[in-house]
Design a protein around this motif. Structure first.
Motif, PDB file in Angstrom:
ATOM      1  N   PHE A  52       0.815  -1.210   0.000  1.00 13.33           N
ATOM      2  CA  PHE A  52       0.000   0.000   0.000  1.00 13.33           C
ATOM      3  C   PHE A  52       0.851   1.264   0.000  1.00 13.33           C
ATOM      4  N   SER A 248      -4.790   4.717   6.658  1.00 10.90           N
ATOM      5  CA  SER A 248      -5.583   4.595   5.445  1.00 10.90           C
ATOM      6  C   SER A 248      -5.665   5.943   4.738  1.00 10.90           C
ATOM      7  N   LEU A 333      -5.735  -3.372  -4.521  1.00 10.62           N
ATOM      8  CA  LEU A 333      -6.820  -2.456  -4.185  1.00 10.62           C
ATOM      9  C   LEU A 333      -8.168  -3.151  -4.142  1.00 10.62           C
TER      10      LEU A 333
END
Length: 345
Positions: A52, A248, A333
């Motif tokens: 990520f 996030s 994703l």
């Protein structure tokens, strides 16, 4: 000294050219093979991780990002192809791992020799790279950032992810009771790892955890950040630790590079002050990030030993050709897979 590679050989890579989608801005290409400068080695990459961090960089939401265009890729496993001046302790042909934070998505990459760690010869490259960033992160959070004792309960957010699957296995091996959050479709995977699954979308997650652990949990390992850190704080037992190791970027506009990480910084600071004033019941919140160095080498070697002993079973979601980096990022994703996506140059 170098492997017999013609001078000026072209090397394949994937460049990140700007903020936007993977289809637009992850561009396969070629460049001249790098040469080893003073204190460097050139590594022929066998496998590079997809994480990520690359998603955050693509959206310009990663703290202190490189300037566009650049070659992404947080971690790699490969062989030393060239040794630069002043390098000792590494020879051509050595199998190594490194965590350059960017630059791994290419066939050859120049890396400071001080950042290298040894990799067992017989180990599959994709499995080996799955333990570099993800494994060391999990290991250090459990053994260095916290010190839970056998029989205590911990909460692992994202227990089906690249870090989460390894952290769960390490915690179970340590004799801990693990509650792991994941989507319902992945609960069977979480149970198979030895943890008790909870849906991360549960409206009052803190209350659901308290039902399973009425006195609270000893540790919460959080990769989401934001308001979720308040729920994690409410789950802690007296003397417990909340570890924030990522944030996030959902809901943030591309280009707000530092904003997703501000809530974690603010909460960590406020709770540090409150703890110093004796207002937290011994609870604390810390922020963690993995970095190269002696502890990195020591802990990665420990992980490879645990792998050899059968304690760990790294989950490889998929192996993708380097040119398919866009597909790898899209799969990450999508969130339907379990474990680590890996690029094979």
């Amino acid at each position: 000294m170098s492997i017999d590679i013609p001078t000026g050989l072209r090397t394949a890579h994937v460049s990140l050219t700007g903020t936007g989608t993977a289809e637009e801005h992850l561009v396969p290409g070629e460049s001249r093979r790098p040469e080893a400068g003073k204190g460097q080695v050139v590594v022929r990459v066998e496998a590079a991780g997809v994480s990520f961090a690359e998603v955050q960089m693509l959206q310009h939401l990663h703290p202190f990002p490189p300037r566009f265009p650049f070659v992404p890729g947080y971690d790699l496993v490969g062989r030393v192809a060239e040794v630069g001046p002043g390098v000792t302790g590494h020879r051509v042909g050595d199998r190594v791992a490194a965590m350059p934070r960017h630059g791994a998505w290419q066939e050859y990459v120049a890396v400071p020799a001080t950042q290298l760690a040894d990799v067992p010869e017989a180990l599959d490259a994709a499995v080996a790279v799955s333990l570099v960033t993800n494994g060391v992160t999990a290991y250090q959070m459990l053994h260095r950032a916290t010190a839970p004792q056998a029989g205590q309960t911990v909460l692992v957010h994202g227990a089906s992810g690249g870090v989460g699957t390894l952290l769960t296995q390490l915690a179970v091996h340590r004799g801990l009771r693990v509650i792991g959050t994941a989507s319902p479709a992945k609960h069977a995977t979480v149970r198979a790892l030895g943890a008790e699954p909870l849906d991360y979308r549960t409206p009052d997650l803190a209350a659901a955890v308290r039902e399973l652990a009425p006195d609270g949990v000893t540790c919460v390992f959080d990769h989401i950040g934001g308001r979720g850190l308040d729920a994690g704080w409410a789950m802690l037992a007296r003397g417990g630790t909340l570890v924030s190791y990522d944030s996030s970027v959902a809901g943030y506009r591309p280009g707000q590079w530092f904003r997703p990480h501000v809530p974690a910084l603010q909460r960590t600071g406020r709770r540090w002050i409150a703890r110093k004033l004796g207002l937290t019941g011994g609870r604390r919140q810390s922020m963690y990030y993995v970095k190269p160095g002696e502890n990195f080498r020591t802990d990665l070697a420990a992980l490879y030993r645990l792998l050899d002993e059968g304690v760990l079973e790294p989950k490889i979601a998929a192996r993708h050709p380097l040119a398919d980096a866009r597909l790898a990022v899209r799969a990450l994703l999508d969130g339907s897979t379990v474990g680590k996506h890996v690029l094979i140059p």
